[in-house]
Design an enzyme around this catalytic site. Structure first.
Site, mmCIF file in Angstrom:
data_model
loop_
_atom_site.group_PDB
_atom_site.id
_atom_site.type_symbol
_atom_site.label_atom_id
_atom_site.label_comp_id
_atom_site.label_asym_id
_atom_site.label_seq_id
_atom_site.Cartn_x
_atom_site.Cartn_y
_atom_site.Cartn_z
ATOM 1 N N ASP A 1 41.831 46.238 33.735
ATOM 2 C CA ASP A 1 42.440 45.451 34.878
ATOM 3 C C ASP A 1 43.033 46.456 35.827
ATOM 4 O O ASP A 1 44.039 46.346 36.102
ATOM 5 C CB ASP A 1 43.626 44.742 34.363
ATOM 6 C CG ASP A 1 43.530 43.626 33.186
ATOM 7 O OD1 ASP A 1 42.109 43.157 33.144
ATOM 8 O OD2 ASP A 1 43.915 43.509 32.263
ATOM 9 N N GLU B 1 40.802 33.908 37.565
ATOM 10 C CA GLU B 1 42.144 34.741 37.597
ATOM 11 C C GLU B 1 42.443 35.851 38.124
ATOM 12 O O GLU B 1 41.182 36.032 39.292
ATOM 13 C CB GLU B 1 42.128 34.538 35.840
ATOM 14 C CG GLU B 1 40.965 35.802 35.230
ATOM 15 C CD GLU B 1 41.015 35.968 33.980
ATOM 16 O OE1 GLU B 1 41.992 35.885 33.349
ATOM 17 O OE2 GLU B 1 39.775 35.991 33.503
#
Length: 537
Positions: free
Chosen positions: A14, A190
């Site tokens: 991420d 997301e």
């Protein structure tokens, strides 16, 4: 100068990338590992050095008891000209129940090294929040929305991207959230982030789920609140080039995408303009054990160069498949040491090592009681989610060896200390010294925990003043050994590395190797570790 991907090897998912002046920063998720959110620094996008971990006390991240792969998710780092902002999610029970308990927080600091402010609670409507700093000084939070009712009805719970204004003076969200994007046909929308360029607002999302079908989707609008137009070549980045109909995937796997792409699972991207005017995309990726679909190093960080056409971003290579390398900002690439011998004279080893859910000095660890050693007092078992005396570093290569040397005087079968190679509490290998009370002798042991089931692989008597336990990993082969009277001896049969992977364990992290001590009687027995060696092969 060519730079090979991944730029951050081993569990670094991420990635949020930021440039301030001539300095570049990457912030990555840490999940249940403490301290939370690792931030790296570079001046050329090629050489990255660990800088800091802002969530360094339990006031910023309460993780005790959280399940594996819960904890700190998807940080976002930004700068508004005065302050660095870090937005992050603390997750509990992510996949145990339909309701996902997530709390989103904001902290800020003048200096990225800290001191960081106390956390400001934002919301809990979904995870992966980020902040957009508008030119007029206003600030906006975006996050995905999780609808647990959809789970109960057998439908998809990812229901879009929410936007809400953040009032800095009041340190709270104001107004009502607005749904600005419902995602594309790829689904599982997301990781939202917004940036602005030439009058367009660009909304970047992660889609496809954080696995083989992961992707980066880009949409744009002339208005912050939308409507957003999806990129004409969607996705902008993905390792998967085949169908997204699950029933057809197996037929295509060996022909498209997974087998032919070195950097697999590419997705969750962040755009950044470099000092020379070029644009880059940081993203997560994964590397498999050859011939398998298992990724023991978890999700790593890579960088792609971006070009602009008709005010849309594209990979420089003209496709959406990630490249194995890119051209950095010039200068030489620092050669990373293949082998590291960690000593414990000072706290420098903490740049690479982390603990589970709590700070190391709250888990019975100290370097002050014996010169040159880290003394670890035994705590709960290696199955505990609350109080493990375990400290470990990431696996960063598919081939490596590790070794630790220590003294330990067990008095009971409830005392153990040794070398641990783990993914999580349900999937781990532990080689340790303990005590056979009937024979009144120390023993060296190897246990495996696979899918939550424990097996005792080996137990041998051992006679030594000092213990040395070794581990060698070569792709899918994991072998433990130990030294006695100067002779290296095998400990049990070789084991499978694939067990310690995202794909086997169904997790979001990666394999770690380190030191662990257990005292199931009084938490008073300790081991003195004088060295730890990690070497890529």
């Amino acid at each position: 100068m060519h730079c090979e991907n991944p730029v951050l090897k081993g569990f670094h998912p991420d990635p949020s990338m930021l440039r301030v002046g001539n300095d570049y920063f990457l912030a990555v998720s840490t999940f249940e590992w403490f301290p939370g959110v690792r931030i790296y620094h570079s001046t050329n996008l090629m050489n990255w050095e660990y800088l800091t971990a802002p969530l360094d006390d339990m006031d910023k991240a309460e993780l005790a008891g959280c399940c594996a792969s819960d904890g700190i998710w998807a940080p976002h780092i930004s700068h508004d000209g005065s302050y660095f902002y870090l937005i992050y999610t603390v997750v509990h029970g992510a996949r145990e129940n339909p309701v996902m308990d997530v709390s989103n927080y904001l902290i800020k600091a003048k200096d990225i090294r800290g001191k960081w402010s106390k956390p400001v609670y934002l919301n809990s409507s979904g995870f992966d929040p980020s902040i957009f700093h508008e030119e007029d000084g206003s600030k906006w939070i975006v996050n995905m929305e999780w609808n647990y009712q959809k789970v109960c009805c057998g439908e998809h719970p990812f229901t879009g991207i929410l936007l809400q204004e953040y009032n800095s003076e009041r340190a709270e969200l104001v107004g009502n959230p607005v749904k600005i994007f419902q995602g594309t046909a790829i689904g599982s929308t997301e990781g939202p982030q917004i940036f602005k360029k030439k009058g367009y607002y660009y909304l970047v999302s992660a889609e496809g789920g954080t696995g083989w079908f992961h992707a980066v989707t880009v949409a744009r609008s002339r208005s912050l609140t939308g409507p957003y137009e999806v990129h004409p070549q969607n996705p902008v980045l993905s390792s998967w080039g085949g169908t997204r109909e699950r029933r057809l995937v197996q037929e295509e796997k060996r022909e498209i995408g997974i087998e032919n792409c070195y950097l697999k699972k590419a997705g969750h991207g962040c755009f950044c303009e470099a000092a020379d005017g070029r644009w880059f995309l940081s993203h997560l990726c994964a590397r498999t054990i050859p011939g398998t679909e298992y990724c023991p190093m978890g999700r790593e960080t890579a960088i792609q160069e971006i070009v602009w056409r008709n005010d849309w971003p594209y990979l420089k290579n003209g496709t959406y498949i990630p490249e194995n390398s890119f051209e950095g900002m010039g200068g030489a690439i620092n050669e990373q040491d293949k082998g590291v011998v960690y000593s414990f004279q000072g706290e420098e080893f903490l740049r690479d090592f982390q603990t589970l859910r709590k700070p190391w000095n709250k888990l019975g660890m100290t370097i002050k009681e014996k010169q040159g050693c880290i003394r670890i007092y035994g705590r709960e078992s290696v199955y505990s989610r609350f109080d493990q005396a375990l400290i470990a570093r990431r696996q960063s290569s598919l081939k490596f060896q590790a070794e630790t040397t220590f003294t330990f005087r067990p008095k009971s079968f409830q005392h153990s200390a040794g070398l641990i190679y783990r993914y999580d509490e349900k999937n781990q290998y532990y080689a340790f010294i303990s005590y056979d009370e009937e024979k009144a002798v120390a023993t060296i042991n190897l246990i495996t925990v696979i899918s939550g089931k424990t097996a005792w692989i080996a137990q041998n008597e051992i006679h030594a003043e000092k213990y040395c336990i070794q581990l060698k990993v070569s792709d899918n082969r994991t072998a433990f050994s130990y030294v006695e009277d100067g002779v290296i001896k095998d400990l049990g049969e070789p084991l499978r590395t694939e067990v310690l992977s995202d794909d086997y364990a169904d997790g979001f992290t990666g394999a770690f190797v380190g030191m662990a001590v257990c005292d199931l009687q009084k938490h008073s027995e300790y081991a003195d570790f004088e060295a730890f060696v990690y070497e890529e092969l």
